[in-house]
Every structure is written in structure tokens, then in C-alpha cells.
Scaffold this active site. Structure first.
Site, PDB file in Angstrom:
ATOM      1  NE  ARG A   1      -0.393   4.250  -3.883  1.00 17.61           N
ATOM      2  CZ  ARG A   1      -1.361   3.873  -3.509  1.00 17.61           C
ATOM      3  NH1 ARG A   1      -0.882   2.213  -2.700  1.00 17.61           N
ATOM      4  NH2 ARG A   1      -2.204   4.123  -4.294  1.00 17.61           N
TER       5      ARG A   1
ATOM      6  CG  ASP B   1      -0.998  -5.374  -0.567  1.00 15.30           C
ATOM      7  OD1 ASP B   1      -0.697  -6.238  -1.626  1.00 15.30           O
ATOM      8  OD2 ASP B   1      -1.457  -4.163  -0.710  1.00 15.30           O
TER       9      ASP B   1
ATOM     10  N   GLY C   1      -4.470  -4.705  -2.113  1.00 11.97           N
ATOM     11  CA  GLY C   1      -5.302  -4.226  -0.927  1.00 11.97           C
ATOM     12  C   GLY C   1      -5.986  -4.415  -0.867  1.00 11.97           C
TER      13      GLY C   1
ATOM     14  N   GLY D   1      -6.766   6.537   9.540  1.00 14.74           N
ATOM     15  CA  GLY D   1      -7.274   7.520   8.880  1.00 14.74           C
ATOM     16  C   GLY D   1      -8.285   5.616   8.812  1.00 14.74           C
TER      17      GLY D   1
ATOM     18  N   GLY E   1      -5.175   6.152  -2.752  1.00 14.52           N
ATOM     19  CA  GLY E   1      -3.817   6.778  -3.022  1.00 14.52           C
ATOM     20  C   GLY E   1      -4.129   7.447  -4.359  1.00 14.52           C
TER      21      GLY E   1
ATOM     22  CG  HIS F   1      -0.739  -2.384  -4.733  1.00 13.60           C
ATOM     23  ND1 HIS F   1      -0.400  -1.126  -4.959  1.00 13.60           N
ATOM     24  CD2 HIS F   1      -1.471  -2.219  -4.067  1.00 13.60           C
ATOM     25  CE1 HIS F   1      -1.297  -0.083  -4.088  1.00 13.60           C
ATOM     26  NE2 HIS F   1      -2.342  -1.239  -4.064  1.00 13.60           N
TER      27      HIS F   1
HETATM   28  C1  DGY Z   1      -5.498   2.756  -3.423  1.00 12.54           C
HETATM   29  O1  DGY Z   1      -6.606   2.238  -3.665  1.00 12.54           O
HETATM   30  O2  DGY Z   1      -4.250   3.411  -2.844  1.00 12.54           O
HETATM   31  C2  DGY Z   1      -4.915   1.118  -2.879  1.00 12.54           C
HETATM   32  O3  DGY Z   1      -3.552   1.530  -2.922  1.00 12.54           O
HETATM   33  C3  DGY Z   1      -5.355  -0.148  -4.051  1.00 12.54           C
HETATM   34  O4  DGY Z   1      -4.805  -1.376  -3.725  1.00 12.54           O
END
Ligand code: DGY
Length: 351
Positions: free
Chosen positions: A268, A292, A318, A186, A109, A316
Site C-alpha cells: 500500500r 504499483d 496488481g 506472505g 488488503g 494499482h
Molecule cells: C488488494 O487486493 O489488496 C490489491 O491491492 C488489489 O490490487
């Protein structure tokens, strides 16, 4: 033999110029924004450049010190490696000076990267997509399981020692036979479908700007957002935050979901209007949510969402595995190397 000679000749020819170009790039300064940027990325950067690194994390009490440190370190830097989700301020870019050529986020992101300001200044921007898709998809699956099988309530029972005993206690929902709707097919959306395909899902549907060629092999059917909301038992948000996706899950879209719908967010926090989500969960208008990503991060411990039994929240994480974070760090560093040695960015946002 001829081949061997050719290879030797190529090595002899290439080495001095590589050494020369490294010698030349060593004068360039690269700033790394946090003290927790992985060693693997630092090694790549240090091979080519003079690396400056903040002594601070970007989060917690050190916020102000970290900001001051970056403002002090950035003048004269040619690249900025940004390894947090904090916004990149105009003030920091102003301090950098005109030699700043590239910003490399260590994230997929880049909603925090101040794209309009970078664009206006002609600064390149890269991110780190793809390398984190598997890790984030694993967390999407974890959230699906956690929300569907009511981990929040069940963990509370374990922690309090007050287990509900009984054949129909705290019953959850099956993935088997369900319809899973992916908003944003994606890299992360596709990796999520792949991982769920062993769960005997009844049907995968997805929505987005256009049909994806990869969808056929995944047995995922393209549909409109409204159809997806109306059909899905699980709704996985795997979209970036943009003007278009901001609060796309709101009172209206929540109103189109099934009563047993479970909303999963790995995009997000601001993709969801959290007040509307709270109301829908509180009134059992939908079944549960697994998140998350939230707004703000960290979510205050007395936030109303955390008072709900049917919300399963992770902080968060991920992409937070050793291997993935290292891969992200290396990719960000390689983007910087390319940008400062006249090669195209590997994963450009602003080429
Ligand atoms: C990103 O890289 O955008 C993820 O949210 C990171 O955990």
C-alpha cells in the site's frame, strides 16, 4: 450398485432442503458497492439473494453520486460487497441497520474496511487473499524489471524520438547475482520469489514477524529488517498497511539501503513515506523505485514523484487480470453465501 443408490438417495434428500434454503435466503438483500463487480460474482450472489448494485463506479467524478446511491440502497441489507479501495464509512454502517451481518471486500488488503467499527458492531469481515498472489507477484516482477532497466527514461526517449545511441547509454542493473529482500513473505512475497527464481538471483532474504516454514523450499533466508536493508539490491514491500507498517520506509530506513537499492511497492502507498522516498531518489541516495501503489490514488499528474526519471509507477493494477478479478469476485460472493447461511467464512478477517 449400493453406491449408486446411496448417491441417488443423497440427491433426493438434499435438493429440497437446498431449494428451501435458497428460497429463504432470497429475502435477504445484498448490496454490491460498484457497477464494475464481475458477472461471475453476481451470478453466485443472485442464485441465493436479492442483489442490489450501485449504478456507479467508486472512482472519479461519480464519487459523490456513488456515495449517495450507497446510502440510499444499504438500509435493510444483510451483506455488503465492497469492490473498491475507498474507505467504508461509519455513516454507511449506521444507515445499514442492525441486520447487516457481513462485509466482504473484493481485495486482499482491508485497511479501508473500518475494522474497529465492524468489530464493535459484531459484523463479520472477509477479504480475498491468495487468489491474487500470482497476479500481484507478476506486477512485482514487472516493476523490478521496469525500475532496474529504467523503463520511465527509456519510454520517454521513445516517445520524444530522442533515443540516446551508444554502448553505455541508459545502463540499468542486473537481477542476475543480486540480493532480493522481501519484506513480508506472505502469499504475494512467496509468489514473487517463485517467479524470480528463474532470474539467477544470488540470494533471497526476507523479514517479518517470524520465520515462515515455506521459506526453506524457496531458499529464502530469514533476517532482521536492518540486515535486509543493508544487503539488498532489490527491496520488495509485500506487507499490508497496518499501524506497524505505516511509513516503515522512511528517511531512516532509506538511509540504511545500498546506493544501488531499488524499492518495489506492491503493498500500500502509505507503507512508504513518499517525501522521504522522493528525496532519496532525487539525491541518488538509492537507485530507483517501482510502485504499483501510491498515496493518493490516482496520483496527480503533477506530483513530484512523477517528475523523477528513476521512478516507474503503475496505477494499482496488481490484481487487474480478467481471471484474477473474477476469482476475487467469486470468493467474495462465496464468503457472503457462507456468512448468511450459517457457515464459516472462507477467508475471514473478522470471523
Ligand atoms: C488488494 O487486493 O489488496 C490489491 O491491492 C488489489 O490490487
Amino acid at each position: 450398485m449400493f453406491y449408486l443408490l446411496f448417491v441417488l438417495f443423497a440427491i433426493v434428500l438434499s435438493s429440497p432442503s437446498d431449494a428451501l434454503s435458497t428460497k429463504m435466503t432470497k429475502n435477504l438483500k445484498v448490496l454490491v458497492s460498484s457497477n464494475d463487480y464481475p458477472e461471475s460474482g453476481l451470478e453466485v450472489l443472485k442464485e441465493h439473494f436479492t442483489v442490489l448494485q450501485s449504478r456507479y463506479l467508486h472512482f472519479g467524478k461519480e464519487g459523490e453520486d456513488s456515495k449517495e446511491e450507497l446510502l440510499n440502497l444499504i438500509p435493510g441489507c444483510s451483506a455488503l460487497v465492497w469492490s473498491s479501495h475507498y474507505p467504508i464509512s461509519k455513516e454507511l454502517l449506521d444507515k445499514a441497520g442492525p441486520q447487516l451481518k457481513v462485509v466482504a471486500t473484493v481485495s486482499a488488503g482491508y485497511n479501508h474496511a473500518n475494522v474497529p467499527e465492524l468489530k464493535a458492531r459484531g459484523i463479520k469481515l472477509s477479504n480475498t487473499p491468495n487468489v491474487l498472489s500470482s497476479a500481484v507477484a507478476e506486477i512485482a516482477v514487472a516493476l523490478i524489471l521496469g525500475a532496474a532497466r529504467r523503463f520511465t527514461e527509456n519510454l520517454a526517449q521513445v516517445r520524444s524520438g530522442q533515443w540516446e545511441i551508444g554502448f553505455t547509454k541508459t545502463l540499468g542493473q542486473d537481477i542476475r547475482g543480486s540480493t532480493v529482500g522481501i519484506i513480508g513473505l506472505g502469499g504475494i512475497g512467496q509468489a514473487t520469489v517463485k517467479r524470480l527464481s528463474g532470474f539467477e538471483v544470488g540470494k533471497f532474504v526476507y523479514t517479518g514477524h517470524r520465520e515462515k516454514p515455506e521459506a526453506k523450499a524457496l531458499n529464502a533466508e530469514f533476517t532482521s529488517l536492518d540486515n535486509l536493508l543493508a544487503q539488498s539490491d532489490f527491496i520488495v514491500l509485500a506487507v499490508p498497511l497496518t499501524n506497524e507498517t505505516h511509513h516503515m520506509i522512511n528517511a531512516t530506513t532509506l538511509g540504511k539501503m545500498k546506493k544501488n537499492a531499488i524499492v518495489i511497492n506492491v503493498g500500500r502507498g502509505d507503507v512508504v513515506d513518499q517525501d522521504a522516498l522522493y528525496d532519496a531518489l532525487k539525491n541518488n541516495q538509492i537507485y530507483a523505485a517501482g510502485l504499483d501503489v501510491v498515496t493518493p490514488e490516482p496520483l496527480p499528474k503533477d506530483h513530484k514523484l512523477l517528475s523523477l526519471p528513476n521512478v516507474f509507477v503503475l496505477p494499482h493494477i496488481g490484481s487487474a487480470t480478467l481471471r484474477t478479478r473474477s476469482d476475487m469476485a467469486v470468493l467474495a460472493a462465496e464468503n457472503v453465501v457462507n456468512a448468511l447461511t450459517g457457515k464459516p467464512l472462507l477467508t475471514p478477517v473478522l470471523p
